[in-house]
Motif scaffolding. Structure first.
Motif, PDB file in Angstrom:
ATOM      1  N   GLN A  47       0.855  -1.188   0.000  1.00  0.00           N
ATOM      2  CA  GLN A  47       0.000   0.000   0.000  1.00  0.00           C
ATOM      3  C   GLN A  47       0.894   1.243   0.000  1.00  0.00           C
ATOM      4  O   GLN A  47       1.490   1.585   1.011  1.00  0.00           O
ATOM      5  CB  GLN A  47      -0.921  -0.010   1.221  1.00  0.00           C
ATOM      6  CG  GLN A  47      -1.849  -1.216   1.295  1.00  0.00           C
ATOM      7  CD  GLN A  47      -2.869  -1.250   0.172  1.00  0.00           C
ATOM      8  OE1 GLN A  47      -3.384  -0.216  -0.248  1.00  0.00           O
ATOM      9  NE2 GLN A  47      -3.160  -2.444  -0.319  1.00  0.00           N
ATOM     10  N   GLN A  49       1.246   5.369  -1.521  1.00  0.00           N
ATOM     11  CA  GLN A  49       0.629   6.531  -2.146  1.00  0.00           C
ATOM     12  C   GLN A  49       1.728   7.519  -2.533  1.00  0.00           C
ATOM     13  O   GLN A  49       2.551   7.909  -1.705  1.00  0.00           O
ATOM     14  CB  GLN A  49      -0.349   7.205  -1.179  1.00  0.00           C
ATOM     15  CG  GLN A  49      -1.011   8.455  -1.723  1.00  0.00           C
ATOM     16  CD  GLN A  49      -2.045   8.160  -2.804  1.00  0.00           C
ATOM     17  OE1 GLN A  49      -2.883   7.271  -2.618  1.00  0.00           O
ATOM     18  NE2 GLN A  49      -1.993   8.876  -3.916  1.00  0.00           N
ATOM     19  N   SER A  76      -1.802  -3.537  -7.314  1.00  0.00           N
ATOM     20  CA  SER A  76      -3.111  -2.933  -7.042  1.00  0.00           C
ATOM     21  C   SER A  76      -3.104  -1.939  -5.885  1.00  0.00           C
ATOM     22  O   SER A  76      -3.981  -1.077  -5.803  1.00  0.00           O
ATOM     23  CB  SER A  76      -4.153  -4.024  -6.774  1.00  0.00           C
ATOM     24  OG  SER A  76      -3.835  -4.756  -5.603  1.00  0.00           O
ATOM     25  N   GLY A  77      -2.136  -2.034  -4.979  1.00  0.00           N
ATOM     26  CA  GLY A  77      -2.090  -1.113  -3.848  1.00  0.00           C
ATOM     27  C   GLY A  77      -1.241   0.127  -4.087  1.00  0.00           C
ATOM     28  O   GLY A  77      -1.109   0.964  -3.194  1.00  0.00           O
ATOM     29  N   ILE A  78      -0.672   0.267  -5.283  1.00  0.00           N
ATOM     30  CA  ILE A  78       0.177   1.407  -5.603  1.00  0.00           C
ATOM     31  C   ILE A  78      -0.689   2.499  -6.233  1.00  0.00           C
ATOM     32  O   ILE A  78      -1.345   2.266  -7.248  1.00  0.00           O
ATOM     33  CB  ILE A  78       1.297   1.011  -6.584  1.00  0.00           C
ATOM     34  CG1 ILE A  78       2.036  -0.230  -6.086  1.00  0.00           C
ATOM     35  CG2 ILE A  78       2.241   2.169  -6.832  1.00  0.00           C
ATOM     36  CD1 ILE A  78       2.817  -0.034  -4.831  1.00  0.00           C
ATOM     37  N   ARG A  79      -0.691   3.679  -5.643  1.00  0.00           N
ATOM     38  CA  ARG A  79      -1.539   4.776  -6.119  1.00  0.00           C
ATOM     39  C   ARG A  79      -0.727   6.047  -6.321  1.00  0.00           C
ATOM     40  O   ARG A  79       0.243   6.302  -5.608  1.00  0.00           O
ATOM     41  CB  ARG A  79      -2.646   5.064  -5.106  1.00  0.00           C
ATOM     42  CG  ARG A  79      -3.561   3.883  -4.817  1.00  0.00           C
ATOM     43  CD  ARG A  79      -4.537   3.645  -5.930  1.00  0.00           C
ATOM     44  NE  ARG A  79      -5.294   2.406  -5.724  1.00  0.00           N
ATOM     45  CZ  ARG A  79      -6.238   1.970  -6.539  1.00  0.00           C
ATOM     46  NH1 ARG A  79      -6.536   2.672  -7.618  1.00  0.00           N
ATOM     47  NH2 ARG A  79      -6.870   0.837  -6.297  1.00  0.00           N
ATOM     48  N   GLY A  80      -1.171   6.866  -7.280  1.00  0.00           N
ATOM     49  CA  GLY A  80      -0.564   8.157  -7.504  1.00  0.00           C
ATOM     50  C   GLY A  80      -1.604   9.259  -7.415  1.00  0.00           C
ATOM     51  O   GLY A  80      -2.811   8.992  -7.376  1.00  0.00           O
ATOM     52  N   ASP A  81      -1.125  10.485  -7.407  1.00  0.00           N
ATOM     53  CA  ASP A  81      -1.983  11.662  -7.427  1.00  0.00           C
ATOM     54  C   ASP A  81      -1.393  12.623  -8.447  1.00  0.00           C
ATOM     55  O   ASP A  81      -0.633  13.509  -8.113  1.00  0.00           O
ATOM     56  CB  ASP A  81      -2.052  12.286  -6.031  1.00  0.00           C
ATOM     57  CG  ASP A  81      -2.988  13.495  -5.973  1.00  0.00           C
ATOM     58  OD1 ASP A  81      -3.679  13.752  -6.978  1.00  0.00           O
ATOM     59  OD2 ASP A  81      -2.990  14.187  -4.933  1.00  0.00           O
ATOM     60  N   THR A  83       0.874  11.693 -10.396  1.00  0.00           N
ATOM     61  CA  THR A  83       2.287  11.407 -10.179  1.00  0.00           C
ATOM     62  C   THR A  83       2.981  11.061 -11.494  1.00  0.00           C
ATOM     63  O   THR A  83       2.545  10.141 -12.197  1.00  0.00           O
ATOM     64  CB  THR A  83       2.449  10.232  -9.201  1.00  0.00           C
ATOM     65  OG1 THR A  83       1.739  10.533  -7.992  1.00  0.00           O
ATOM     66  CG2 THR A  83       3.908   9.967  -8.900  1.00  0.00           C
ATOM     67  N   CYS A 107      -1.626   1.981 -14.850  1.00  0.00           N
ATOM     68  CA  CYS A 107      -1.021   3.081 -14.105  1.00  0.00           C
ATOM     69  C   CYS A 107      -1.840   4.358 -14.220  1.00  0.00           C
ATOM     70  O   CYS A 107      -2.008   5.081 -13.226  1.00  0.00           O
ATOM     71  CB  CYS A 107       0.412   3.300 -14.572  1.00  0.00           C
ATOM     72  SG  CYS A 107       1.507   1.926 -14.114  1.00  0.00           S
ATOM     73  N   ARG A 110      -4.639   4.362 -11.904  1.00  0.00           N
ATOM     74  CA  ARG A 110      -4.237   4.496 -10.504  1.00  0.00           C
ATOM     75  C   ARG A 110      -3.672   5.876 -10.186  1.00  0.00           C
ATOM     76  O   ARG A 110      -3.040   6.077  -9.162  1.00  0.00           O
ATOM     77  CB  ARG A 110      -3.220   3.402 -10.149  1.00  0.00           C
ATOM     78  CG  ARG A 110      -3.853   2.023 -10.023  1.00  0.00           C
ATOM     79  CD  ARG A 110      -2.802   0.925  -9.931  1.00  0.00           C
ATOM     80  NE  ARG A 110      -3.388  -0.360  -9.587  1.00  0.00           N
ATOM     81  CZ  ARG A 110      -4.051  -1.148 -10.426  1.00  0.00           C
ATOM     82  NH1 ARG A 110      -4.212  -0.758 -11.684  1.00  0.00           N
ATOM     83  NH2 ARG A 110      -4.556  -2.300 -10.022  1.00  0.00           N
ATOM     84  N   GLY A 111      -3.868   6.835 -11.078  1.00  0.00           N
ATOM     85  CA  GLY A 111      -3.503   8.206 -10.780  1.00  0.00           C
ATOM     86  C   GLY A 111      -2.125   8.644 -11.225  1.00  0.00           C
ATOM     87  O   GLY A 111      -1.637   9.696 -10.797  1.00  0.00           O
TER      88      GLY A 111
END
Length: 252
Positions: A47, A49, A76-81, A83, A107, A110-111
């Motif tokens: 997880q 972020q 699945s637990g890798i997130r960006g904003d 990024t 990707c 996922r942001g």
């Protein structure tokens, strides 16, 4: 900008390329290795972020023209904003088919914002195909690419591939390694199996094995092997078929 290398790399090709790229930009880069199962159930994804101030290089191998289903779950637990990210797939000299565009879709959902992408050749798991790659010339070209990607404004060319994807992702592999009497029970293979396919008796469960051959590569006693007539015949044919060197492809 902090650089992070995220990868799934059973035999080390993807790790070598992605970490070399990350090191080119940031000597103190962070590495996130998704290869070995984490958590009690063996499938708990990391997880993490990331923010718009990060740069993430995300690398995956190609199995049968797609990303390994297991690797996708680990991601699945890798997130960006918003990024910035650079995408890398590594393949064994045949073709990467839809794997790179699949990684782009995952990707972006996922942001992440793709700044560049690369399809890199490494030693194939089977046979004697492109042994020694990535080599020094590959890594030099990778370094030039990542500098341009990091400095650029974003991806300006389409990534090759089909939507919908033309092949199904592989849940398990074609060949499950065998275990000889040379096994000392050290447990290294079981601890490091990406699929958790090796039991307490150190035998490989063919229903779980993804045929990455990581256990064969790391067994200190040489007890894990694929010494069967079927595999030898296939590996010889495949080695001849993929003898011609393919070059890396970069997209900016």
């Amino acid at each position: 900008m902090k650089t992070t290398a995220v990868y799934f790399s059973p035999t080390g090709n993807t790790k070598k390329s992605v970490e070399a790229m990350a090191r080119t930009l940031d000597a103190e880069f962070q590495a996130v290795d998704l290869t070995v199962p984490q958590g009690k159930d063996g499938e708990a994804p990391a997880q993490l972020q990331f923010s718009g101030e990060d740069l993430v290089i995300i690398g995956m191998p190609v199995y049968g023209g797609r990303l390994p289903a297991l690797a996708v779950r680990r991601l699945s637990g890798i997130r960006g904003d918003q990024t910035p990210c650079v995408l890398v797939v590594t393949y064994g000299n045949r073709h990467y088919d839809d794997a790179l565009v699949e990684l782009q879709d995952l990707c972006e959902a996922r942001g992440f914002v793709v700044k560049g992408a690369a399809a890199l050749v490494g030693r194939h798991t089977y046979g004697e195909i492109q042994v020694g790659r990535p080599d020094a010339a590959d890594l030099e070209a990778d370094a030039a690419f990542i500098r341009k990607a990091a400095a650029g404004n974003g991806l300006s060319v389409p990534i090759p591939g089909s939507r919908p994807y033309q092949k199904q992702p592989l849940e398990r592999g074609q060949f499950a390694p065998l275990t000889s009497e040379a096994c000392t029970g050290c447990g290294l293979c079981r601890k490091n199996c990406p699929a958790g396919a090796i039991g307490p008796d150190f035998q490989v469960d063919a229903q779980k094995c993804i045929s990455c051959f990581r256990c064969i590569r790391i067994c200190p006693a040489g007890a894990k092997h694929m010494d069967t007539e079927d595999y030898r015949s296939f590996a010889q044919m495949f080695t001849q078929k993929l003898a011609q060197r393919q070059e890396n492809e970069y997209f900016l």
